[in-house]
Write a protein that holds these residues in place. Structure first.
Motif: not given
Length: 259
Positions: A202-208, A210-215
């Motif tokens: 679920q966390a990976a789906d959320t981050l995917s 929003s690329p800014a969230s991953l950064q």
């Protein structure tokens, strides 16, 4: 003088008759009287008169009697030998029946309790004997009281006191309990891994999305590493970023004419 001797003899006879005729029953006692072999009405507590040479009094104690059943060798339903002892508490509720219907109510109750204990526990397995003792106690009380009710005996409590099993069986049970605990620990650990993987998905789906969230997550990781003043800095890079560079380097290193 002759009259005095006769009076003294009569007085002695009267005293002897009174000694053999008068009896005292305590509050917890009842008297079952046989007159010329036939049962008289029940005598209650207090001073009671008996007819000499005709009446025979049998005292019956109506207090609760504690009877210990000696250890019994039993074979359980799953063929496990065990030594079991128990305690039975009973009282006399019908004194006339207790004297007339059975020769010795205490011995008879003990024998019935021993026989019932061996018979009932022989139909139960070891786990039931160890874990469901209350149910067995109730069954024992019901069966024993069914037999003693006709004797005027009321069984109030039947308790299994101790169960002794062979030492080898104790070690086997300890190994079984240890294996069961290990199984539960593995199941709990597997459930934890499953829940953790679901949360990560679920966390990976959320981050995917929003690329800014991953950064921001990368920067937060660097901040956490820098707080420990480590000499080594690990900079995570997603695989999809470095894949084009790796593919380009691989293409340049291939021999000419390769398909």
């Amino acid at each position: 003088m002759t009259a005095a001797i006769i009076a003294a003899a009569v007085a002695v006879v009267v005293v002897v008759v009174l000694v053999f005729s008068v009896t005292v029953l305590r509050e917890y006692e009842r008297g079952v009287v046989f007159r010329a072999g036939r049962v008289r009405p029940l005598y209650g507590p207090g001073i009671r008169l008996l007819v000499p040479l005709l009446d025979r009094l049998v005292r019956v104690d109506q207090r609760v009697v504690t009877l210990t059943i000696p250890p019994q060798e039993v074979i359980t339903k799953d063929n496990v030998p065990a030594r079991v002892n128990a305690v039975v508490m009973f009282r006399i509720v019908e004194p006339v029946k207790a004297i007339v219907a059975v020769e010795n109510y205490s011995v008879a109750t003990s024998q019935i309790a021993q026989t019932t204990l061996r018979s009932l526990l022989g139909r139960a397995d070891l786990d039931t004997l160890l874990a469901h003792r209350e149910d067995l106690n109730q069954d024992l009380r019901t069966i024993i009281e069914k037999q003693t009710k006709d004797w005027g005996v009321e069984v109030q409590v039947v308790e299994i006191k101790d169960v002794e099993i062979p030492e080898s069986m104790q070690r086997a049970m300890a190994r079984e309990a240890e294996a069961e605990r290990e199984r539960r620990a593995k199941v709990i650990n597997a459930h934890g891994e499953l829940q953790a993987s679901e949360e990560l998905r679920q966390a990976a789906d959320t981050l995917s999305r929003s690329p800014a969230s991953l950064q921001l997550r990368y920067l937060q990781t660097l901040l956490e590493l820098g707080a420990d003043q480590n000499s080594t800095v690990v900079f995570p890079l997603p695989v999809d970023i470095i894949t084009p560079f790796l593919r380009s380097a691989f293409d340049r290193g291939r021999p000419d004419g390769a398909g």
